[in-house]
Enzyme design. Sequence first.
Site, PDB file in Angstrom:
ATOM      1  N   GLU A  30       6.273  -1.630 -16.482  1.00  0.00           N
ATOM      2  CA  GLU A  30       7.632  -1.686 -17.029  1.00  0.00           C
ATOM      3  C   GLU A  30       7.542  -2.032 -18.519  1.00  0.00           C
ATOM      4  O   GLU A  30       6.612  -2.722 -18.953  1.00  0.00           O
ATOM      5  CB  GLU A  30       8.420  -2.782 -16.277  1.00  0.00           C
ATOM      6  N   GLU A 176      17.270  -1.754  -8.222  1.00  0.00           N
ATOM      7  CA  GLU A 176      17.934  -2.980  -7.721  1.00  0.00           C
ATOM      8  C   GLU A 176      19.415  -3.021  -8.084  1.00  0.00           C
ATOM      9  O   GLU A 176      19.905  -3.987  -8.676  1.00  0.00           O
ATOM     10  CB  GLU A 176      17.206  -4.219  -8.274  1.00  0.00           C
ATOM     11  N   TYR A 247       8.989 -10.430  -3.702  1.00  0.00           N
ATOM     12  CA  TYR A 247       7.998 -11.303  -4.344  1.00  0.00           C
ATOM     13  C   TYR A 247       7.996 -12.640  -3.610  1.00  0.00           C
ATOM     14  O   TYR A 247       9.049 -13.105  -3.172  1.00  0.00           O
ATOM     15  CB  TYR A 247       8.382 -11.561  -5.805  1.00  0.00           C
ATOM     16  N   GLU A 295       8.074  -2.492  -5.267  1.00  0.00           N
ATOM     17  CA  GLU A 295       7.742  -3.719  -5.999  1.00  0.00           C
ATOM     18  C   GLU A 295       7.349  -4.761  -4.978  1.00  0.00           C
ATOM     19  O   GLU A 295       8.164  -5.109  -4.108  1.00  0.00           O
ATOM     20  CB  GLU A 295       8.914  -4.241  -6.834  1.00  0.00           C
ATOM     21  N   GLN A 352       3.142  -6.181 -11.195  1.00  0.00           N
ATOM     22  CA  GLN A 352       2.967  -4.924 -11.921  1.00  0.00           C
ATOM     23  C   GLN A 352       1.472  -4.727 -12.132  1.00  0.00           C
ATOM     24  O   GLN A 352       0.694  -5.314 -11.386  1.00  0.00           O
ATOM     25  CB  GLN A 352       3.779  -4.959 -13.196  1.00  0.00           C
TER      26      GLN A 352
HETATM   27  O1  AHR Z   1       8.859  -6.675 -11.737  1.00  0.00           O
HETATM   28  C1  AHR Z   1       9.710  -7.539 -12.419  1.00  0.00           C
HETATM   29  C2  AHR Z   1      11.164  -7.299 -12.075  1.00  0.00           C
HETATM   30  O2  AHR Z   1      11.407  -7.664 -10.756  1.00  0.00           O
HETATM   31  C3  AHR Z   1      11.640  -5.872 -12.129  1.00  0.00           C
HETATM   32  O3  AHR Z   1      12.026  -5.485 -13.400  1.00  0.00           O
HETATM   33  C4  AHR Z   1      12.827  -5.875 -11.222  1.00  0.00           C
HETATM   34  O4  AHR Z   1      13.054  -4.644 -10.630  1.00  0.00           O
HETATM   35  C5  AHR Z   1      12.515  -6.977 -10.230  1.00  0.00           C
HETATM   36  O5  AHR Z   1      13.572  -7.842 -10.086  1.00  0.00           O
END
Ligand code: AHR
Length: 502
Positions: A30, A176, A247, A295, A352
Amino acid sequence: MSDQLKATMILDKSYEISDVDKRIYGSFIEHLGRAVYGGIYEPGHPKADKQGFRTDVMELVKSLKVPIVRYPGGNMVSAYNWEDGVGPKKERPRRLELAWRTIETNEVGTNEFADWARKINAEVMMAVNLGTRGVEAARNLIEYTNHPKGTYWSDLRRSHGYEDPHSIKTWCLGNEMDGPWQVGQKTAEEYGKIAKETGKAMKLVDPSIELVACGSSHTEMPTFPEYDATTLDIAYDQVDYISLHRYYGNKSNDPANYLAKNMDMTHFIKTVTSTCDYIKAKHRSKKTINLSFDEWNVWYHSNDQDKEIDPWTIAPPQLEDVYNFEDALLVGSMLITLLQYADRVKMACMAQLVNVIAPIMTENEGRAWKQTIFYPYMHTSIYGRGTSLKPILSSPKYDSKDFTDVPYIDSAAVFNKEEETVTLFLINKHLDEDIPLQADVRSFEGYTLVEHTVLENEDLKAVNTAQRESVKPHNRGEATLKDGKLEAFLKKTSWNVIRLKK
Ligand code: AHR
């Protein structure tokens, strides 16, 4: 070691889950922090190539065999004008980048990224802006990237030095869009409508593409999974995949609970799969929507330091999580989960790739190195291609703060029929005990043990730095294979890769 702790398994070549789509080993770049500037791109760096891409970083990325890279965001895409990033660099505008509150110089854009992806042998997964923009910008972009020639946007690309189209096959319809943090957040009805119309226009330009619709950003969103259901209900015929993001972190420093968090990922995958199939039934459709887990990772170490960053600077060090050994274990478990659901998860992106919550770190003007999480990602990406098998595993279990019946051992197995190899990926989550495993692998007649690779460390908090690689795998695992009986001693808190070959 207590007597009760042992695991048994039957692994049979006929227990197939599905072929593994290699795109589950995708990643993500990103325009955020130092992912692009100072990460993949740094023209003044001694190891930069003619285009300004760091060759040391490219070598590390290539060793991960990343098949597809999502770009350019993430949250950033929701206010991005793709036109800012094409054409002569001197004429490209500097913009306020609203998602991360930085300055975007636009030195790297669509064409440069497509070049970089070619250099690392990966496809591009391109996201379009459905926050501040919509059908018009998206259909122009795909005409620019995918149409051969003879029209305004395709000829503009050619005038920028790219005679051949980039032929980008996989496209994300926004990012998102349920999140209040998103520029241009949308209700499910609003998003479903714009995704449907944008997807329709994009497929008119290039019918060969595949489209990923946003689902709920994660399992804790109040509208999960209704957002996914409504979006699909509206855009079912236009889209091919639904996106999942997740995450995890260990803020409360409870390793047993932390290492169980892939159980939430399992719940997420199962719920979204059911939601897709419910809408399929509702529509009496023959088409199956699959999952793009585009993600996933650990993200929490950098949260506090990011609050200190001044806004409106160029490429500040944002989201620079320094990963420890226990993070590598959870990442391994998440990869195992993706393999266990290979029948429905067809794409996934570790988020990432460089510097920003990433397996690869760099210093500006300096070194590049592998974080702890690099290794399970590399092992699965290299050895996890083929058919995902279902190991019938009996493992001792534990309860943690948020989860019950957590198996101490997580496992996945991949059979590569052409190469006549089978690889077992195994985690032992027990914080104190080694656990012996006995596996019946008689269906793999004539196979021998190639190696047993182990990632282990006495210190769950051990990290890798530019100076010192404390967490790295070794090949001194003690697995044995005799008469179809595989035996291995799975060390406490360890990641294991056991490879057999005919
Ligand atoms: O990967 C970091 C961020 O996490 C991304 O920009 C977003 O899509 C997510 O909330």
